[in-house]
Design an enzyme around this catalytic site. Sequence first.
Site, PDB file in Angstrom:
ATOM      1  N   PRO A  96      35.154  33.597   2.161  1.00  0.00           N
ATOM      2  CA  PRO A  96      36.337  33.685   3.015  1.00  0.00           C
ATOM      3  C   PRO A  96      36.409  32.503   3.987  1.00  0.00           C
ATOM      4  CG  PRO A  96      34.736  35.415   3.571  1.00  0.00           C
ATOM      5  CD  PRO A  96      34.242  34.733   2.339  1.00  0.00           C
ATOM      6  N   ALA A  99      35.356  32.275   8.487  1.00  0.00           N
ATOM      7  CA  ALA A  99      34.694  33.574   8.616  1.00  0.00           C
ATOM      8  C   ALA A  99      33.204  33.455   8.924  1.00  0.00           C
ATOM      9  CB  ALA A  99      34.897  34.379   7.341  1.00  0.00           C
ATOM     10  N   LEU A 101      30.868  31.938   7.225  1.00  0.00           N
ATOM     11  CA  LEU A 101      29.961  31.922   6.067  1.00  0.00           C
ATOM     12  C   LEU A 101      29.854  30.528   5.436  1.00  0.00           C
ATOM     13  CD1 LEU A 101      30.704  35.353   4.303  1.00  0.00           C
ATOM     14  CD2 LEU A 101      28.961  34.804   6.003  1.00  0.00           C
ATOM     15  N   ALA A 105      31.729  23.780   4.583  1.00  0.00           N
ATOM     16  CA  ALA A 105      30.542  23.011   4.182  1.00  0.00           C
ATOM     17  C   ALA A 105      30.234  23.229   2.704  1.00  0.00           C
ATOM     18  CB  ALA A 105      29.341  23.430   5.029  1.00  0.00           C
ATOM     19  N   ASP A 147      25.186  23.785   8.985  1.00  0.00           N
ATOM     20  CA  ASP A 147      25.836  24.371   7.804  1.00  0.00           C
ATOM     21  C   ASP A 147      25.600  23.510   6.559  1.00  0.00           C
ATOM     22  OD1 ASP A 147      26.832  26.190   9.592  1.00  0.00           O
ATOM     23  OD2 ASP A 147      28.918  26.020   8.925  1.00  0.00           O
TER      24      ASP A 147
HETATM   25  O1  PMV Z   1      31.403  29.177  11.872  1.00  0.00           O
HETATM   26  P1  PMV Z   1      30.407  28.462  11.037  1.00  0.00           P
HETATM   27  O2  PMV Z   1      29.817  29.297   9.984  1.00  0.00           O
HETATM   28  O3  PMV Z   1      30.899  27.174  10.502  1.00  0.00           O
HETATM   29  O4  PMV Z   1      29.144  28.117  11.994  1.00  0.00           O
HETATM   30  C1  PMV Z   1      29.298  27.306  13.114  1.00  0.00           C
HETATM   31  C2  PMV Z   1      28.007  27.169  13.863  1.00  0.00           C
HETATM   32  C3  PMV Z   1      28.164  26.539  15.252  1.00  0.00           C
HETATM   33  O5  PMV Z   1      26.863  26.497  15.817  1.00  0.00           O
HETATM   34  C4  PMV Z   1      29.055  27.406  16.137  1.00  0.00           C
HETATM   35  C5  PMV Z   1      28.739  25.143  15.184  1.00  0.00           C
HETATM   36  C6  PMV Z   1      27.818  24.105  14.597  1.00  0.00           C
HETATM   37  O6  PMV Z   1      28.328  23.046  14.204  1.00  0.00           O
HETATM   38  O7  PMV Z   1      26.590  24.304  14.557  1.00  0.00           O
END
Ligand code: PMV
Length: 307
Positions: A96, A99, A101, A105, A147
């Site tokens: 999704p 979200a 997950l 990336a 990510d």
């Molecule tokens: O929302 P996601 O799954 O892309 O995770 C982001 C993680 C953060 O620490 C909020 C941002 C980052 O770049 O590390």
Amino acid sequence: MSFTSASAWGKVILFGEHAVVYGRPAIAAPVSHVGVTVTVEAASQDVIIAQDIHQVILVWGASPDEPLSLTVRNTLAALDISTRPGLRLTVCSTIPIAAGLGSGAAVATAIVRALAAYFGRSLNPAEVAAIALETEKLFHGTPSGIDTTVIAFERPVYFRRGRPIETLQVRAPFWLAIGDTGQPALTKESVADVRRAWQHEAAKFDRIFDAVGEIVEQARCAIENGETTRLGPLMDQNQRWLREMDVSSPKLERLIAAARSAGAAGAKLCGGGRGGNMIALIAPEQGEQVRHALLSAGARNVIITRV
Ligand code: PMV
């Protein structure tokens, strides 16, 4: 060279999101239940067709700052490929969007892998992650790189910005329930809001980030020593700091409370927050009970996975 495909999994951040943007450590693990597959074939002109879980088909042109085209250009430059046919890329994702997950990336990683395979070249995980990170900058603004690292390496990682990547030895497996609020939330926005809050109250936020960093160190020891029961309380503590950062949401809190009431040992949001997914630490035999509790509390989807 007629037809090639490659895939990438999704991921969850187990501990340390947001603080990781400010140089503190974080831990993430791949999630093989969701993923992206990219197919590359020769075509009369360049086209990228992206299809997400809702079956929406998008056809991307070659605009300079469109993320998928940018990934293609960066990959071809890294592979030093200038003479080539037109390319048709078909991107199919079950992750999704917005979200938590790792959708962005994973799409970028699968594109990099598929193009390298199409041209018969090999890139190591660090090279794949570096190319995918350029795309993440469009999605996230100032991504930490966690990510793209966990998705390119496909192993649980202990990540600290600017430091060599460390994959984690998971001494004893543990189980997670991953519950989707169904509420999309852009990581770029929550990251920008945390940055504004940090600029406004630097001392307070630095203390929060330090406390989260300490939780991550303890979680790392617990994972490497097989002391998985320690992880639940650490998730709860991490979630308290995420609330302080103002990146939780009523729907996330509802799912977290439901998982805890159904017996999960700890729970927290994962990723950028404000919506998206949460994770709960569960015993393997609790899977169905926690799934049921999360769905009853309004989760759109629940994944039970082993780390
Ligand atoms: O929302 P996601 O799954 O892309 O995770 C982001 C993680 C953060 O620490 C909020 C941002 C980052 O770049 O590390």
